[in-house]
Write an enzyme that holds these catalytic residues in place. Structure first.
Site, PDB file in Angstrom:
ATOM      1  N   ASN A   9       0.870  -1.183   0.000  1.00  0.00           N
ATOM      2  CA  ASN A   9       0.000   0.000   0.000  1.00  0.00           C
ATOM      3  C   ASN A   9       0.905   1.231   0.000  1.00  0.00           C
ATOM      4  O   ASN A   9       1.498   1.556   1.020  1.00  0.00           O
ATOM      5  CB  ASN A   9      -0.878  -0.040   1.266  1.00  0.00           C
ATOM      6  CG  ASN A   9      -1.714   1.221   1.428  1.00  0.00           C
ATOM      7  OD1 ASN A   9      -1.821   2.027   0.502  1.00  0.00           O
ATOM      8  ND2 ASN A   9      -2.300   1.389   2.602  1.00  0.00           N
ATOM      9  N   LYS A  11       0.085   4.207  -0.266  1.00  0.00           N
ATOM     10  CA  LYS A  11      -0.618   5.363   0.331  1.00  0.00           C
ATOM     11  C   LYS A  11      -0.440   6.600  -0.562  1.00  0.00           C
ATOM     12  O   LYS A  11      -0.360   6.461  -1.783  1.00  0.00           O
ATOM     13  CB  LYS A  11      -0.144   5.614   1.756  1.00  0.00           C
ATOM     14  CG  LYS A  11      -0.183   4.363   2.619  1.00  0.00           C
ATOM     15  CD  LYS A  11      -0.080   4.671   4.078  1.00  0.00           C
ATOM     16  CE  LYS A  11       0.016   3.373   4.863  1.00  0.00           C
ATOM     17  NZ  LYS A  11      -0.115   3.566   6.280  1.00  0.00           N
ATOM     18  N   HIS A  98      -9.488   0.833   4.771  1.00  0.00           N
ATOM     19  CA  HIS A  98      -8.232   1.080   5.500  1.00  0.00           C
ATOM     20  C   HIS A  98      -8.528   2.022   6.676  1.00  0.00           C
ATOM     21  O   HIS A  98      -9.367   2.914   6.559  1.00  0.00           O
ATOM     22  CB  HIS A  98      -7.195   1.694   4.548  1.00  0.00           C
ATOM     23  CG  HIS A  98      -5.824   1.728   5.141  1.00  0.00           C
ATOM     24  ND1 HIS A  98      -5.442   2.680   6.052  1.00  0.00           N
ATOM     25  CD2 HIS A  98      -4.758   0.899   4.981  1.00  0.00           C
ATOM     26  CE1 HIS A  98      -4.191   2.443   6.411  1.00  0.00           C
ATOM     27  NE2 HIS A  98      -3.756   1.368   5.783  1.00  0.00           N
ATOM     28  N   GLU A 100      -7.044   4.492   7.752  1.00  0.00           N
ATOM     29  CA  GLU A 100      -6.894   5.926   7.436  1.00  0.00           C
ATOM     30  C   GLU A 100      -8.129   6.450   6.719  1.00  0.00           C
ATOM     31  O   GLU A 100      -8.533   7.597   6.918  1.00  0.00           O
ATOM     32  CB  GLU A 100      -5.614   6.131   6.603  1.00  0.00           C
ATOM     33  CG  GLU A 100      -4.369   5.949   7.469  1.00  0.00           C
ATOM     34  CD  GLU A 100      -3.151   5.429   6.731  1.00  0.00           C
ATOM     35  OE1 GLU A 100      -3.129   5.473   5.492  1.00  0.00           O
ATOM     36  OE2 GLU A 100      -2.216   4.960   7.411  1.00  0.00           O
ATOM     37  N   GLU A 170      -5.363  -5.138  10.403  1.00  0.00           N
ATOM     38  CA  GLU A 170      -4.363  -4.093  10.644  1.00  0.00           C
ATOM     39  C   GLU A 170      -4.693  -3.350  11.943  1.00  0.00           C
ATOM     40  O   GLU A 170      -5.515  -2.419  11.924  1.00  0.00           O
ATOM     41  CB  GLU A 170      -4.364  -3.096   9.483  1.00  0.00           C
ATOM     42  CG  GLU A 170      -4.026  -3.713   8.151  1.00  0.00           C
ATOM     43  CD  GLU A 170      -3.424  -2.678   7.209  1.00  0.00           C
ATOM     44  OE1 GLU A 170      -2.343  -2.944   6.690  1.00  0.00           O
ATOM     45  OE2 GLU A 170      -4.016  -1.604   7.021  1.00  0.00           O
ATOM     46  N   GLY A 176       2.271   2.235  10.738  1.00  0.00           N
ATOM     47  CA  GLY A 176       3.197   3.352  10.556  1.00  0.00           C
ATOM     48  C   GLY A 176       3.863   3.807  11.833  1.00  0.00           C
ATOM     49  O   GLY A 176       4.476   4.865  11.885  1.00  0.00           O
ATOM     50  N   SER A 216       3.346  -2.086  10.430  1.00  0.00           N
ATOM     51  CA  SER A 216       4.800  -2.109  10.639  1.00  0.00           C
ATOM     52  C   SER A 216       5.417  -3.464  10.300  1.00  0.00           C
ATOM     53  O   SER A 216       6.392  -3.889  10.927  1.00  0.00           O
ATOM     54  CB  SER A 216       5.156  -1.673  12.064  1.00  0.00           C
ATOM     55  OG  SER A 216       4.719  -0.344  12.290  1.00  0.00           O
TER      56      SER A 216
HETATM   57  C1  PEP Z   1      -0.820   0.066   6.002  1.00  0.00           C
HETATM   58  O1  PEP Z   1      -1.102   1.233   6.096  1.00  0.00           O
HETATM   59  O2  PEP Z   1      -1.554  -0.680   5.314  1.00  0.00           O
HETATM   60  C2  PEP Z   1       0.358  -0.405   6.709  1.00  0.00           C
HETATM   61  C3  PEP Z   1       0.378  -1.649   7.064  1.00  0.00           C
HETATM   62  O3  PEP Z   1       1.341   0.504   6.961  1.00  0.00           O
HETATM   63  P1  PEP Z   1       2.796   0.226   7.662  1.00  0.00           P
HETATM   64  O4  PEP Z   1       3.307  -1.063   7.086  1.00  0.00           O
HETATM   65  O5  PEP Z   1       3.633   1.399   7.273  1.00  0.00           O
HETATM   66  O6  PEP Z   1       2.536   0.134   9.116  1.00  0.00           O
END
Ligand code: PEP
Length: 255
Positions: A9, A11, A98, A100, A170, A176, A216
């Site tokens: 992703n 983003k 997601h 976000e 997630e 992040g 992460s």
């Molecule tokens: C994401 O936003 O889908 C995600 C998993 O981000 P990160 O790997 O940066 O935590």
């Protein structure tokens, strides 16, 4: 038998030319193929066409995905992308729900469910995200919260092939932040998601639906998640922005 999946992703990162460059880098890194691992990259909407061309011209061993979709076919929905538009550009997957999108843009489980239905109608595989906040986890309500999200997000969905629907767990507190969940944390929830899928779709279909961990995830920790029985891959944010780190995760999944 579920093929593992590693999905990136991007983003709101990478301009059109930077996106093409990253996709070309990935083609180089994955020149030996990805075995049975399904690899997906989800660039910003404006980069989709450029990455689609790289995939087509270099017969890349990865597929294209959107990061968001609207459920209507067309019309006065300024700024939105229709499922048919994703299909026309060659997107085979699309992230929905997601955290976000949920927290900054008010996306609800009802919206996520409508988006999944619209994508399935166009033959695009939803990668449907769920996950709890830190407050919910600290209150010990994380399993019930995620199970409730999954029930709402999957209501009335119809698809024959279980490979046509993917869930990404997630935890919001891990996205992040560098504060990744342990492999056991991921298994606890992914196991509960699988049990919910059994209730919703029946044993056979639930056994074929991929459940990814995201938050992460990186080359150093992805192997731990993948060793868990109900974790079938990873949805990767930060570590998908560099071809070498993303490819390293794909290679871990191939091992
Ligand atoms: C994401 O936003 O889908 C995600 C998993 O981000 P990160 O790997 O940066 O935590």
């Amino acid at each position: 038998m579920r093929n593992r999946m590693i999905a990136g992703n991007w983003k709101m990162n990478k301009t059109f030319s930077e996106g093409v460059e990253l996709a070309l880098g990935l083609v180089e890194e994955l020149a030996d193929g990805t075995g049975s691992v399904d690899v997906v990259v989800c660039p910003p909407a404006i980069d989709l066409k450029g990455v689609a061309e790289v995939i087509e011209q270099s017969s890349a061993p990865f597929a294209l995905g959107g990061q968001n979709v609207y459920w209507e076919e067309s019309g006065a929905y300024t700024g939105e992308t229709a499922p048919g538009m994703l299909e026309a550009v060659g997107a085979a997957y699309c992230i929905i729900g997601h955290s976000e999108r949920r927290s900054y843009f008010g996306e609800t489980d009802e919206d996520v469910n409508k988006k999944a239905k619209a994508l399935l109608a166009h033959g695009i595989v939803p990668i449907s995200c769920c996950g709890e906040s830190l407050e919910i986890r600290q209150a010990g309500e994380h399993v019930a919260f995620v199970v409730d999200q999954v029930r709402k997000d999957t209501e009335g969905l119809e698809f024959d092939d279980p490979a046509r629907y993917v869930i990404a767990y997630e935890p919001i507190w891990a996205i992040g932040t560098g504060m990744n969940a342990t492999a056991d944390d991921a298994q606890e929830i992914c196991g509960a998601i699988r049990a919910t899928l059994v209730e919703v779709f029946g044993e056979e279909k639930a056994a074929g639906i991929r459940i990814l961990y995201g938050g992460s995830a990186k080359p150093e920790n992805v192997g731990g998640y993948l060793s868990m029985p109900d974790v079938d891959g990873a949805l990767v944010g930060g570590a998908s922005l560099k071809a070498d780190s993303f490819a390293a995760m794909v290679k871990s999944a191939m091992a």
